[in-house]
Write an enzyme that holds these catalytic residues in place. Structure first.
Site, PDB file in Angstrom:
ATOM      1  CG  HIS A   1      -9.265  81.850 -61.704  1.00  0.00           C
ATOM      2  ND1 HIS A   1      -9.705  82.013 -63.004  1.00  0.00           N
ATOM      3  CD2 HIS A   1      -8.088  82.533 -61.610  1.00  0.00           C
ATOM      4  CE1 HIS A   1      -8.837  82.773 -63.656  1.00  0.00           C
ATOM      5  NE2 HIS A   1      -7.857  83.094 -62.841  1.00  0.00           N
TER       6      HIS A   1
ATOM      7  NE  ARG B   1       9.709  82.362 -57.208  1.00  0.00           N
ATOM      8  CZ  ARG B   1       9.445  81.098 -57.479  1.00  0.00           C
ATOM      9  NH1 ARG B   1       8.411  80.515 -56.907  1.00  0.00           N
ATOM     10  NH2 ARG B   1      10.202  80.400 -58.292  1.00  0.00           N
TER      11      ARG B   1
ATOM     12  CG  ASP C   1      13.023  72.454 -72.405  1.00  0.00           C
ATOM     13  OD1 ASP C   1      12.950  71.942 -73.535  1.00  0.00           O
ATOM     14  OD2 ASP C   1      12.845  71.822 -71.348  1.00  0.00           O
TER      15      ASP C   1
ATOM     16  CD  GLU D   1      -7.931  91.356 -68.078  1.00  0.00           C
ATOM     17  OE1 GLU D   1      -7.317  91.612 -67.049  1.00  0.00           O
ATOM     18  OE2 GLU D   1      -7.416  91.318 -69.208  1.00  0.00           O
TER      19      GLU D   1
ATOM     20  CB  THR E   1       0.414  86.107 -58.903  1.00  0.00           C
ATOM     21  OG1 THR E   1       1.385  85.135 -59.287  1.00  0.00           O
ATOM     22  CG2 THR E   1       0.701  87.426 -59.560  1.00  0.00           C
TER      23      THR E   1
ATOM     24  CG  ASN F   1      -6.614  82.578 -67.027  1.00  0.00           C
ATOM     25  OD1 ASN F   1      -7.840  82.569 -66.908  1.00  0.00           O
ATOM     26  ND2 ASN F   1      -5.821  83.353 -66.307  1.00  0.00           N
TER      27      ASN F   1
ATOM     28  CB  CYS G   1      -9.537  86.181 -63.423  1.00  0.00           C
ATOM     29  SG  CYS G   1      -8.088  86.315 -64.460  1.00  0.00           S
TER      30      CYS G   1
ATOM     31  CB  SER H   1      -5.529  89.939 -59.840  1.00  0.00           C
ATOM     32  OG  SER H   1      -4.929  88.707 -60.115  1.00  0.00           O
TER      33      SER H   1
ATOM     34  CE  LYS I   1       3.328  71.959 -60.944  1.00  0.00           C
ATOM     35  NZ  LYS I   1       4.746  72.097 -61.244  1.00  0.00           N
TER      36      LYS I   1
END
Ligand code: ZN
Lengths: 348, 150
Positions: free
Chosen positions: A234, A199, A28, A80, A201, A266, A112, A296, A239
């Site tokens: 970053h 999650r 959706d 990267e 991350t 991103n 990143c 990361s 969100k």
């Protein structure tokens, strides 16, 4: 005081909407758009990669600085998605910009954060007096696996910053790095797409490192969130930077000018650097600016910057980030996107 | 095998280096040691502007193997303000929208890959002269229509 003598950015002109990707996988679109706060993302053409984006951004940085390429003593490319597994991106970039051959060149990698990593080292080299000018670029054309959450965000673009001691457009007040070993996101040698810990991350990776680096640089400089006109975090999605900003006590007015992710996506190593370029497009003299990256693996670099009177005089010498985000662009279908990103297998 | 010719041509391919004849002023791209106009050997190296105008063009529908995924694409002869001419691909637009007189910017791009595992060859492509917006855009559009009607 050492600082940024010139800056520039480049964002490819193709776009794919969140809605188009969601439709492909039977998701959706509204739920995904609201969840990730992403409207569309940039898509590189066959002829665009970390090297071409770095050259475009680097040219803009040199133009704004008004510095002869022969005075640049270091070129560092953070990415990267370096086009070669073995052979530097920086040699092509330096040669195309007319820099060198008496120049120190290196490619950086740290998910990143490779862009701010290059900036950190370029600044230090200028501060040490070893070179007059050092160019640092953060650029990527990253890929998310099909039907993975990252496919909605992984995009293409980058920004370049020329560091120098004389006449900076922006002074660097202070920096800090915060790094721990955290396996939140990785790609093993030979794998095409990266993998991530879902999650995992969030809290132990992005939020912990961005919060720690930001809190520590505020302590170190004795500044408070309200002292800053702009802040850039970053942007792995729309969100995360808003959440971390709110929890650290920053307002939407401080975050929004550099919050370029809803229509850019991103750009990995180019993410917070491009957000910073967007802020420099609008900052006034003496404005304080805070930027905290995240890579990361995991780590964050923070920079406290102060705009000088030269910034408004020089920024018109190259295109603004907004003009590239809102300017002429071409929307592609998922089929075209799959072709451009070489997700379609063809015979040789 | 990486092409030695590509490596030799890096100054003109990466930086648009050209030769301006010290005797007759003719600009040659790629650079020439002997002026094709007056045979003079007194030339200086200059860097061409990263902009120009489309003189003529064609649209390639059946490309060589290396460009298979890019077809159809426009191929144009572009003249820079220095008077140098070059054949370049026109990227980032619908090939049907390319026309003579169109103002273009020259951007550094990946031109081709030497096979699957070979080197990557970079150079310049033309893109429609995306302006910085506002008045600059209006000015450019009027220049474009002047050229088209000239
Ligand atoms: Zn001559």
């Amino acid at each position: 005081m050492a600082g940024i003598a010139g800056y520039g950015a480049f964002i490819p002109r193709r776009r794919i909407t969140t809605e188009e990707i969601a439709r492909q996988w039977g998701k959706d679109p509204g739920t995904i758009q609201r969840g990730l706060m992403l409207k569309e993302k940039s898509v590189p053409g066959f002829d665009e990669d970390t090297i071409t984006i770095s050259v475009a951004a680097g040219r803009a940085a040199l133009a704004r600085a008004g510095v002869s390429p022969s005075r640049v003593g270091a070129v560092y490319i953070g990415s990267e998605s370096h086009p070669y597994a073995v052979k530097p991106s920086g040699t092509v970039v330096a040669e195309a910009l007319g820099i060198g051959p008496e120049v120190h060149v290196a490619d950086f990698e740290f998910a990143c954060k490779a862009g701010t990593e290059a900036m950190f080292v370029a600044l230090a080299l200028v501060e040490s007096g070893r070179v007059d000018y050092a160019l640092a670029v953060g650029a990527d054309t990253s890929q998310g696996a099909p039907d993975d959450a990252l496919e909605y965000s992984a995009s293409a673009g980058g920004a370049a910053f020329l560091f120098g001691r004389d006449d900076p457009l922006v002074e660097v007040v202070d920096t800090i790095s915060f790094t721990t070993d955290t396996p939140d996101f990785w790609r093993r040698e030979g794998e095409f797409y990266p993998r991530h810990g879902g999650r995992f991350t969030g809290e132990p990776a992005y939020f912990k490192h961005v919060t720690e680096a930001t809190t520590r640089i505020l302590d170190k400089t004795g500044l408070k969130p309200e002292d800053f006109r702009f802040v850039v975090f970053h942007m792995p999605n729309g969100k995360f930077p808003l959440s971390v900003g709110k929890s650290l006590g920053f307002t939407r007015e401080q975050i929004d000018p550099g919050w370029v992710v809803p229509t850019m996506g991103n750009t990995y190593s180019g993410s917070s650097p491009t957000g910073l370029a967007a802020v420099l497009d609008v900052a006034d003299p003496d404005d304080l600016i805070l930027i905290t990256s995240f890579g990361s693996g995991a780590g964050s670099d923070s920079f406290v910057l102060r705009a000088t009177g030269l910034l408004p005089q020089r920024r018109g010498l190259a295109p603004s980030v907004r003009s590239m985000l809102d300017g002429p662009r071409r929307y592609v279908t998922y089929g075209e996107y799959a072709k451009y990103r070489e997700k379609i297998i063809v015979n040789d | 095998m990486p092409s030695p010719r590509y490596w030799r041509e890096i100054p003109s391919r990466y930086r648009l280096e050209a030769t301006r004849c010290g005797d007759c002023g003719r600009v040659s791209y790629p650079p020439r040691r002997i002026c094709p106009e007056c045979r003079s050997t007194d030339g200086e190296t200059i860097e061409l502007s990263h902009e120009g105008r489309v003189l003529t063009y064609t649209v390639v529908h059946v490309p060589p193997d290396d460009f298979l995924m890019e077809a159809p694409y426009a191929l144009a002869v572009v003249e820079t303000p220095e008077g140098a001419r070059m054949m370049v691909q026109v990227a980032d637009c619908d090939p049907a929208s390319v026309e003579a007189g169109m103002m273009v910017a020259l951007e550094f791009r990946l031109i081709r890959r030497e096979g699957k595992g070979g080197i990557l060859c970079y150079g310049y492509k033309a893109v429609p002269a995306y302006p910085m917006g506002g008045e600059a855009e209006a000015e450019l559009r009027s220049k474009e229509s002047e050229v088209a009607h000239a």
